[in-house]
Scaffold this motif. Structure first.
Motif, short mmCIF file in Angstrom:
data_model
loop_
_atom_site.label_atom_id
_atom_site.label_comp_id
_atom_site.label_asym_id
_atom_site.label_seq_id
_atom_site.Cartn_x
_atom_site.Cartn_y
_atom_site.Cartn_z
N LEU A 68 -6.47 -25.03 -51.21
CA LEU A 68 -5.68 -23.50 -50.38
C LEU A 68 -4.40 -23.94 -51.20
N ALA A 69 -3.91 -25.66 -50.66
CA ALA A 69 -2.75 -25.62 -50.98
C ALA A 69 -3.11 -26.45 -52.42
N LEU A 70 -3.96 -26.89 -52.86
CA LEU A 70 -4.03 -27.13 -54.48
C LEU A 70 -3.20 -25.39 -55.13
N THR A 71 -3.91 -24.71 -54.43
CA THR A 71 -3.69 -23.60 -55.80
C THR A 71 -2.54 -23.21 -55.19
N VAL A 72 -1.99 -23.21 -54.69
CA VAL A 72 -0.35 -23.28 -53.85
C VAL A 72 0.35 -24.07 -55.71
N LEU A 73 -0.25 -25.02 -55.33
CA LEU A 73 1.27 -26.39 -55.93
C LEU A 73 1.25 -26.18 -57.37
N LEU A 74 -0.38 -25.95 -57.94
CA LEU A 74 -0.53 -25.55 -59.23
C LEU A 74 -0.54 -24.57 -60.36
N ARG A 75 -0.66 -23.50 -59.18
CA ARG A 75 -0.08 -22.18 -60.46
C ARG A 75 0.96 -22.46 -60.55
N ARG A 76 0.90 -21.32 -61.91
CA ARG A 76 2.65 -21.37 -62.49
C ARG A 76 3.55 -20.54 -62.10
#
Length: 148
Positions: A68-76
């Motif tokens: 979930l955190a990776l998804t938030v961090l890697l979103r443009r």
């Protein structure tokens, strides 16, 4: 108004991504895959099934929070500061939970037969939690100083 997006990841984002990867895979590796750690956790014959259930629950939760955190961090797009802060809050959850579990009555960071392993006087899990929480704090502090 046009804004330019840098292709170079910021230091706070890199720190948070590092913690996210460790959070997503650390418990799985340490408690189930790596033989020395697994022998103390999910592959410990002395553990009752319910204790193993809760360890498996922690592994799954850590993986979900890391992803979930990776998804938030890697979103443009969007505000970088709020994404990093949100991801850091998500990532702090399992590590703060690990430390908080130490204050509950009858809990221990290790089973008696595995006592004695410390690094700088701390159990390795506690040391890892402190290091990762420090990295998250640095990421938040650096992000607070940056302009979005």
């Amino acid at each position: 108004m046009t804004t330019t997006v840098s292709r170079t990841p910021s230091a706070p984002r890199v720190l948070a991504v590092l913690v996210a990867v460790i959070t997503a895979f650390g418990a799985l590796l340490a408690d189930f895959v790596i033989p020395a750690g697994a022998a103390q956790h999910l592959r410990n014959d002395a553990w009752p099934p319910h204790a193993k259930f809760h360890d498996a629950q922690y592994i799954a939760m850590s993986m979900l929070l890391g992803v979930l955190a990776l998804t938030v961090l890697l979103r443009r797009g969007g505000a970088t500061r709020s994404r990093v802060w949100t991801a850091c809050a998500i990532l702090a959850t399992p590590w703060l939970g690990l430390l908080a579990a130490l204050v509950f009555p009858g809990t221990a960071i290790h089973d008696p037969e595995f006592a004695g392993t410390t690094i700088v006087g701390l159990h390795p899990q506690v040391l890892l939690a402190v290091i990762l929480l420090a990295l998250l704090t640095v990421a938040v502090a650096l992000t607070a100083r940056r302009r979005d």
